[in-house]
Design an enzyme around this catalytic site. Structure first.
Site, PDB file in Angstrom:
ATOM      1  N   SER A  92       0.831  -1.195   0.000  1.00 29.58           N
ATOM      2  CA  SER A  92       0.000   0.000   0.000  1.00 29.58           C
ATOM      3  C   SER A  92       0.871   1.252   0.000  1.00 29.58           C
ATOM      4  CB  SER A  92      -0.972  -0.054   1.183  1.00 29.58           C
ATOM      5  OG  SER A  92      -2.008   0.876   1.032  1.00 29.58           O
ATOM      6  N   HIS A 241      -7.480  -5.802   0.134  1.00 32.47           N
ATOM      7  CA  HIS A 241      -6.292  -4.951   0.152  1.00 32.47           C
ATOM      8  C   HIS A 241      -5.218  -5.473   1.101  1.00 32.47           C
ATOM      9  CE1 HIS A 241      -3.967  -1.369  -0.428  1.00 32.47           C
ATOM     10  NE2 HIS A 241      -4.097  -0.974   0.823  1.00 32.47           N
TER      11      HIS A 241
END
Length: 260
Positions: A92, A241
């Protein structure tokens, strides 16, 4: 600044040389503990350096946190450790830092793995999270249970709440958040953004996507290949994610295969 880090030397015998020094970088609201399992597995062959990014974990705080600054923090730590060339795994926001390092000084970076992020400007994905965290930070936090109850009014996903609660640290009778929330509030637009670079990174790059995540979409392929023309992609099924936490065995296997 010199970031807080945890270095693990390869467990190989002295007769065999580890092939990489690998920096491992967490995402927004995280810390170096997020990818500790990966660091342990990579240690079988490689040296690893897990870091707390600025304003996270036990690293220094600063009012500014651009990707250029965060990339230079990594280079400063590498210099501190006398490491000239290295590879990076980043998730991320940490993946954006990895990309920034590769583009800022490609001579020093061997390979990168970018987990579920692309070199683009993202829409606001954390408004509810930031509201909940600010409410939490402005009241006495007496227990993790009461902290989760507060966050549940703003963050519906239990996994996200549990992830955020990992950053609670007890001080005296109360808990507090370990990351620098005011700085994250002030810099959130910069964190969502992506700076322009003139360089490209012609070496190996692997982008790992969570199949159920919308952080890497087909329309982002051109942006990825613009900066990383030799990039390859892998997808992990039934993951969002936080793919490294949802399917750690699969994620770690892909990383280890890339660094063979």
């Amino acid at each position: 600044m010199i970031l807080n880090y945890q270095q693990k030397k390869s467990t190989l015998t002295e007769s065999k040389q580890p092939s990489e020094n690998i920096f491992i970088i967490h995402g927004l609201f995280g810390s170096l503990s997020n990818l500790s399992g990966l660091a342990s597995e990579l240690q079988e062959i490689h040296h690893t350096i897990s870091v707390d990014l600025r304003n996270h974990g036990n690293s220094p705080h600063d009012n500014s946190m651009t990707y250029i600054e965060m990339a230079n923090d990594i280079f400063a730590l590498a210099d501190h450790l006398n490491i000239e060339r290295f590879s990076i795994v980043g998730h991320s926001m940490g993946g954006k830092v990895a990309m920034a390092c590769a583009l800022l000084n490609p001579q020093r970076v061997n390979k990168i793995i970018v987990a579920d992020i692309a070199p683009i400007v993202y829409p606001d994905k954390h408004n509810d999270v930031l509201i909940g965290l600010n409410v939490l930070a402005n009241q006495p936090i007496k227990s993790r249970k009461t902290a989760e109850l507060t966050l549940s009014a703003y963050i519906t996903t239990p996994e996200t709440r549990q992830f955020l609660l990992k950053s609670l640290r007890k001080k005296g009778e109360h808990f507090s958040l370990q990351f620098n929330l005011p700085a994250l509030n002030a810099n959130y637009a910069t964190i969502r953004a992506w700076p322009e670079f003139d360089n490209i990174f012609n070496k190996e790059a692997l982008f790992i996507k969570g199949a159920d995540s919308d952080y890497i979409l087909p329309e982002y392929q051109a942006d990825i290949l613009h900066y990383f023309p030799n990039a390859k992609a892998k997808m992990i099924k039934n993951t969002g994610h936080w793919l490294h936490a949802e399917k750690p065995k699969t994620f770690n296997r892909l990383v280890k295969e890339f660094f063979k």
